[in-house]
Design a protein around this motif. Structure first.
Motif, short mmCIF file in Angstrom:
data_model
loop_
_atom_site.label_atom_id
_atom_site.label_comp_id
_atom_site.label_asym_id
_atom_site.label_seq_id
_atom_site.Cartn_x
_atom_site.Cartn_y
_atom_site.Cartn_z
N CYS A 133 29.63 40.54 78.66
CA CYS A 133 29.18 39.60 77.64
C CYS A 133 29.19 40.26 76.26
O CYS A 133 29.72 39.70 75.29
N LEU A 134 28.64 41.44 76.15
CA LEU A 134 28.58 42.14 74.87
C LEU A 134 29.95 42.61 74.40
O LEU A 134 30.29 42.48 73.21
N PHE A 135 30.76 43.12 75.31
CA PHE A 135 32.08 43.65 74.95
C PHE A 135 33.02 42.53 74.50
O PHE A 135 33.66 42.62 73.44
N PHE A 136 33.11 41.45 75.30
CA PHE A 136 33.96 40.32 74.91
C PHE A 136 33.45 39.68 73.62
O PHE A 136 34.24 39.26 72.78
N SER A 137 32.13 39.60 73.46
CA SER A 137 31.56 39.03 72.24
C SER A 137 31.93 39.85 71.02
O SER A 137 32.26 39.30 69.96
N SER A 138 31.86 41.17 71.16
CA SER A 138 32.21 42.02 70.01
C SER A 138 33.67 41.82 69.63
O SER A 138 34.00 41.75 68.43
N MET A 139 34.56 41.70 70.60
CA MET A 139 35.97 41.48 70.29
C MET A 139 36.20 40.12 69.64
O MET A 139 36.92 40.01 68.65
N ALA A 140 35.60 39.07 70.22
CA ALA A 140 35.79 37.73 69.67
C ALA A 140 35.20 37.62 68.26
O ALA A 140 35.81 37.00 67.38
N LEU A 141 34.03 38.20 68.05
CA LEU A 141 33.41 38.15 66.72
C LEU A 141 34.21 38.96 65.71
O LEU A 141 34.36 38.54 64.55
N ALA A 142 34.73 40.10 66.10
CA ALA A 142 35.54 40.91 65.18
C ALA A 142 36.81 40.16 64.79
O ALA A 142 37.18 40.12 63.60
N TRP A 143 37.47 39.55 65.76
CA TRP A 143 38.68 38.78 65.48
C TRP A 143 38.36 37.63 64.53
O TRP A 143 39.05 37.40 63.54
N SER A 144 37.29 36.92 64.83
CA SER A 144 36.88 35.80 64.00
C SER A 144 36.51 36.26 62.58
O SER A 144 36.82 35.58 61.60
N ALA A 145 35.85 37.40 62.48
CA ALA A 145 35.46 37.93 61.17
C ALA A 145 36.69 38.26 60.32
O ALA A 145 36.71 38.01 59.12
N VAL A 146 37.71 38.81 60.95
CA VAL A 146 38.94 39.13 60.22
C VAL A 146 39.64 37.85 59.77
O VAL A 146 40.10 37.75 58.64
N GLU A 147 39.72 36.86 60.67
CA GLU A 147 40.40 35.61 60.32
C GLU A 147 39.68 34.83 59.24
O GLU A 147 40.31 34.24 58.37
N THR A 148 38.35 34.79 59.29
CA THR A 148 37.58 33.97 58.34
C THR A 148 37.02 34.78 57.18
O THR A 148 36.42 34.20 56.28
N LYS A 149 37.20 36.09 57.22
CA LYS A 149 36.66 36.98 56.20
C LYS A 149 35.14 36.80 56.05
O LYS A 149 34.60 36.83 54.95
N ALA A 150 34.47 36.64 57.18
CA ALA A 150 33.02 36.43 57.20
C ALA A 150 32.33 37.74 57.57
O ALA A 150 32.39 38.17 58.72
#
Length: 173
Positions: A133-150
């Motif tokens: 849960c934590l590992f997949f979440s960190s990857m998904a959030l990092a990807w999303s942060a790069v795409e949205t610049k959030a």
């Protein structure tokens, strides 16, 4: 959240909870996690952190919290592992959807929900459900942060990555 995704999450959690009901023998690692959690709850941190084989402390700390709240560390550990292991399908789904498409994401989620080896790990007092849960979440959030610049997502990705590492050494990836 769309209905198929909600159904997928419910299915992943449900399969793990049903599997946890059939648990007869706690795995050796699960027994160590329970012991570490109990030692942490008793304030015997040094003994907990040096219990052989030495592992990272986040999951046993969560067990200690659950033992303090419920009085049943095994029930709490299995419940936490099943729920967090099932919730890991959410970031996995979003990673697959962003990488390919919604169809691939749904198939990936279904495979994850029913994969016997993974379900078996997530129905015991094992740390893998929390780690996934934590590992997949960190990857998904990092990807999303790069795409949205959030930047708040980037910070949350870092927090999830740190918690994943505190759960299991592979979290350093």
């Amino acid at each position: 959240m769309k209905r198929p995704l909600l159904a997928l999450v419910g299915t992943a959690i449900g399969v793990r909870l049903i599997s946890a009901l059939s648990l007869m023998v706690v795995a050796q690692d699960g027994a160590r996690n329970l012991r570490m959690g109990h030692l942490i709850l008793d304030g015997r941190w040094h003994e907990a952190l040096t219990l052989y084989p030495v592992t990272h402390p986040f999951y046993p700390m969560l067990i200690a919290l659950g033992e303090a709240l419920t009085g049943s560390p095994l029930l709490w550990a299995c419940l936490m592992s099943a729920v967090l292991g099932g919730l890991a399908v959410l970031p996995l789904y979003h990673l697959a959807k962003n990488g390919w498409n919604e169809r691939v994401a749904l198939i990936s989620g279904l495979l994850y929900a029913f994969l016997p080896a993974v379900v078996e790990l997530h129905c015991d007092a094992m740390l893998e459900g929390t780690f996934f849960c934590l590992f997949f979440s960190s990857m998904a959030l990092a990807w999303s942060a790069v795409e949205t610049k959030a930047w708040p997502r980037a910070i949350l990705a870092g927090v999830c990555a740190a918690a994943a590492w505190l759960t299991r050494p592979e979290g350093a990836y």
